[in-house]
Motif scaffolding. Structure first.
Motif, mmCIF file in Angstrom:
data_model
loop_
_atom_site.group_PDB
_atom_site.id
_atom_site.type_symbol
_atom_site.label_atom_id
_atom_site.label_comp_id
_atom_site.label_asym_id
_atom_site.label_seq_id
_atom_site.Cartn_x
_atom_site.Cartn_y
_atom_site.Cartn_z
ATOM 1 N N GLU A 174 -1.356 3.174 -25.376
ATOM 2 C CA GLU A 174 -1.974 3.402 -24.044
ATOM 3 C C GLU A 174 -3.130 2.459 -23.587
ATOM 4 O O GLU A 174 -3.976 1.705 -24.682
ATOM 5 C CB GLU A 174 -2.491 4.872 -24.063
ATOM 6 N N PRO A 175 -3.430 2.281 -22.514
ATOM 7 C CA PRO A 175 -2.605 2.748 -21.422
ATOM 8 C C PRO A 175 -1.335 1.987 -21.191
ATOM 9 O O PRO A 175 -1.166 0.874 -21.584
ATOM 10 C CB PRO A 175 -3.218 2.461 -20.126
ATOM 11 N N VAL A 176 -0.298 2.700 -21.177
ATOM 12 C CA VAL A 176 1.152 2.060 -21.259
ATOM 13 C C VAL A 176 1.856 2.453 -19.713
ATOM 14 O O VAL A 176 1.800 3.476 -19.418
ATOM 15 C CB VAL A 176 1.989 2.685 -22.332
ATOM 16 N N SER A 177 2.596 1.236 -19.222
ATOM 17 C CA SER A 177 3.426 1.829 -18.061
ATOM 18 C C SER A 177 4.596 2.589 -18.388
ATOM 19 O O SER A 177 5.110 2.612 -19.536
ATOM 20 C CB SER A 177 4.030 0.375 -17.233
ATOM 21 N N SER A 178 5.230 3.352 -17.427
ATOM 22 C CA SER A 178 6.342 4.327 -17.913
ATOM 23 C C SER A 178 7.396 3.301 -18.165
ATOM 24 O O SER A 178 8.355 3.919 -19.071
ATOM 25 C CB SER A 178 6.590 5.190 -16.380
ATOM 26 N N HIS A 179 7.659 2.348 -17.481
ATOM 27 C CA HIS A 179 8.652 1.316 -17.924
ATOM 28 C C HIS A 179 8.531 1.073 -19.413
ATOM 29 O O HIS A 179 9.423 0.996 -20.070
ATOM 30 C CB HIS A 179 8.813 0.234 -17.025
ATOM 31 N N ASP A 180 7.421 0.603 -19.794
ATOM 32 C CA ASP A 180 7.131 0.282 -21.077
ATOM 33 C C ASP A 180 7.216 1.285 -22.224
ATOM 34 O O ASP A 180 7.907 1.250 -23.428
ATOM 35 C CB ASP A 180 5.863 -0.670 -21.432
ATOM 36 N N LEU A 181 6.952 2.450 -21.851
ATOM 37 C CA LEU A 181 7.049 3.738 -22.555
ATOM 38 C C LEU A 181 8.480 3.978 -22.812
ATOM 39 O O LEU A 181 8.748 4.150 -23.983
ATOM 40 C CB LEU A 181 6.353 4.920 -21.877
ATOM 41 N N VAL A 182 9.224 3.713 -21.849
ATOM 42 C CA VAL A 182 10.663 3.945 -21.989
ATOM 43 C C VAL A 182 11.314 3.067 -23.119
ATOM 44 O O VAL A 182 12.098 3.402 -23.913
ATOM 45 C CB VAL A 182 11.559 4.040 -20.736
ATOM 46 N N THR B 99 11.674 13.378 -19.896
ATOM 47 C CA THR B 99 11.817 14.703 -20.115
ATOM 48 C C THR B 99 10.612 15.053 -20.945
ATOM 49 O O THR B 99 9.709 16.301 -20.480
ATOM 50 C CB THR B 99 12.962 15.324 -20.599
ATOM 51 N N VAL B 100 10.412 14.437 -21.977
ATOM 52 C CA VAL B 100 9.147 14.799 -22.749
ATOM 53 C C VAL B 100 7.758 14.349 -22.256
ATOM 54 O O VAL B 100 6.845 15.153 -22.557
ATOM 55 C CB VAL B 100 9.464 14.147 -24.230
ATOM 56 N N LEU B 101 7.748 13.490 -21.611
ATOM 57 C CA LEU B 101 6.567 13.141 -20.787
ATOM 58 C C LEU B 101 6.287 14.162 -19.742
ATOM 59 O O LEU B 101 5.068 14.393 -19.855
ATOM 60 C CB LEU B 101 6.661 11.792 -19.885
ATOM 61 N N LYS B 102 7.232 14.477 -18.964
ATOM 62 C CA LYS B 102 6.950 15.847 -18.244
ATOM 63 C C LYS B 102 6.244 17.088 -18.977
ATOM 64 O O LYS B 102 5.388 17.613 -18.481
ATOM 65 C CB LYS B 102 8.168 16.122 -17.377
ATOM 66 N N LYS B 103 6.986 17.343 -19.946
ATOM 67 C CA LYS B 103 6.417 18.376 -20.859
ATOM 68 C C LYS B 103 4.852 18.301 -21.469
ATOM 69 O O LYS B 103 4.209 19.202 -21.188
ATOM 70 C CB LYS B 103 7.428 18.630 -21.950
ATOM 71 N N PHE C 6 -1.243 17.323 -22.588
ATOM 72 C CA PHE C 6 -1.246 16.497 -23.702
ATOM 73 C C PHE C 6 -1.705 14.750 -23.025
ATOM 74 O O PHE C 6 -1.959 13.919 -23.626
ATOM 75 C CB PHE C 6 -0.419 16.297 -24.693
ATOM 76 N N ALA C 7 -0.843 14.651 -21.879
ATOM 77 C CA ALA C 7 -0.630 13.181 -21.391
ATOM 78 C C ALA C 7 -0.973 13.326 -19.861
ATOM 79 O O ALA C 7 -0.592 14.535 -19.300
ATOM 80 C CB ALA C 7 0.501 12.614 -21.891
ATOM 81 N N LYS C 8 -1.152 12.206 -19.289
ATOM 82 C CA LYS C 8 -0.952 12.134 -17.906
ATOM 83 C C LYS C 8 -0.337 11.090 -17.419
ATOM 84 O O LYS C 8 -0.316 9.644 -18.022
ATOM 85 C CB LYS C 8 -2.294 12.163 -17.156
ATOM 86 N N ASN C 9 0.425 10.935 -16.127
ATOM 87 C CA ASN C 9 1.128 9.965 -15.515
ATOM 88 C C ASN C 9 0.737 9.816 -14.362
ATOM 89 O O ASN C 9 1.027 10.484 -13.252
ATOM 90 C CB ASN C 9 2.786 10.410 -15.742
ATOM 91 N N ILE D 116 0.695 5.844 -18.215
ATOM 92 C CA ILE D 116 0.544 6.868 -19.131
ATOM 93 C C ILE D 116 -0.528 6.906 -19.744
ATOM 94 O O ILE D 116 -0.792 5.638 -20.340
ATOM 95 C CB ILE D 116 1.832 7.271 -19.863
ATOM 96 N N THR D 117 -1.334 7.695 -19.982
ATOM 97 C CA THR D 117 -2.592 7.902 -20.910
ATOM 98 C C THR D 117 -2.467 9.247 -21.521
ATOM 99 O O THR D 117 -2.018 10.302 -20.822
ATOM 100 C CB THR D 117 -4.089 7.597 -20.302
#
Length: 118
Positions: A20-28, A44-48, A54-57, A62-63
């Motif tokens: 973190e901070p990490v882009s959603s693309h890099d997180l994938v 799906t897990v990021l949304k959960k 626990f996290a925010k987008n 994402i952090t």
């Protein structure tokens, strides 16, 4: 807020914490590389994790909202309290299970005990 995470959620959050901070693309990409997950699983897990706090987008960045150390403290306290009736010595005896520790590890444990002694 309960800080308990199942193993897969914890592993996901470790990827977030480490990058973190990490882009959603890099997180994938990281989740695919480290966890073997597909893009849909990561999202799906990021949304959960976002819904649980626990996290925010935000803007595809994402952090974490909860520190790894806080989750570890919560889980270790839960294990000691539920499995060892709150007895840290019983937990440690079980954890060591006959294993030997180095002199450096023993000194570090002594230092920690001294720091937390009442």
């Amino acid at each position: 807020m309960e800080l308990r995470l199942c193993e897969s959620d914890f592993r996901f959050m470790c990827v977030v914490w480490e990058n973190e901070p990490v882009s959603s693309h890099d997180l994938v990409l990281k989740c695919n590389e480290q966890l073997g997950w597909k893009k849909s699983t990561t999202y799906t897990v990021l949304k959960k994790m976002s819904e649980k706090g626990f996290a925010k987008n935000e803007g595809s960045v994402i952090t974490s909202l909860v520190a790894k150390n806080d989750v570890q403290k919560y889980e270790s306290n839960r294990v000691v309290n539920t499995s060892f009736d709150g007895s840290l010595p019983s937990f440690l005896a079980s954890f060591f299970g006959g294993k030997k520790i180095s002199e450096d590890e023993a000194q570090e444990l002594k230092r920690l005990i001294d720091n937390y002694r009442e």
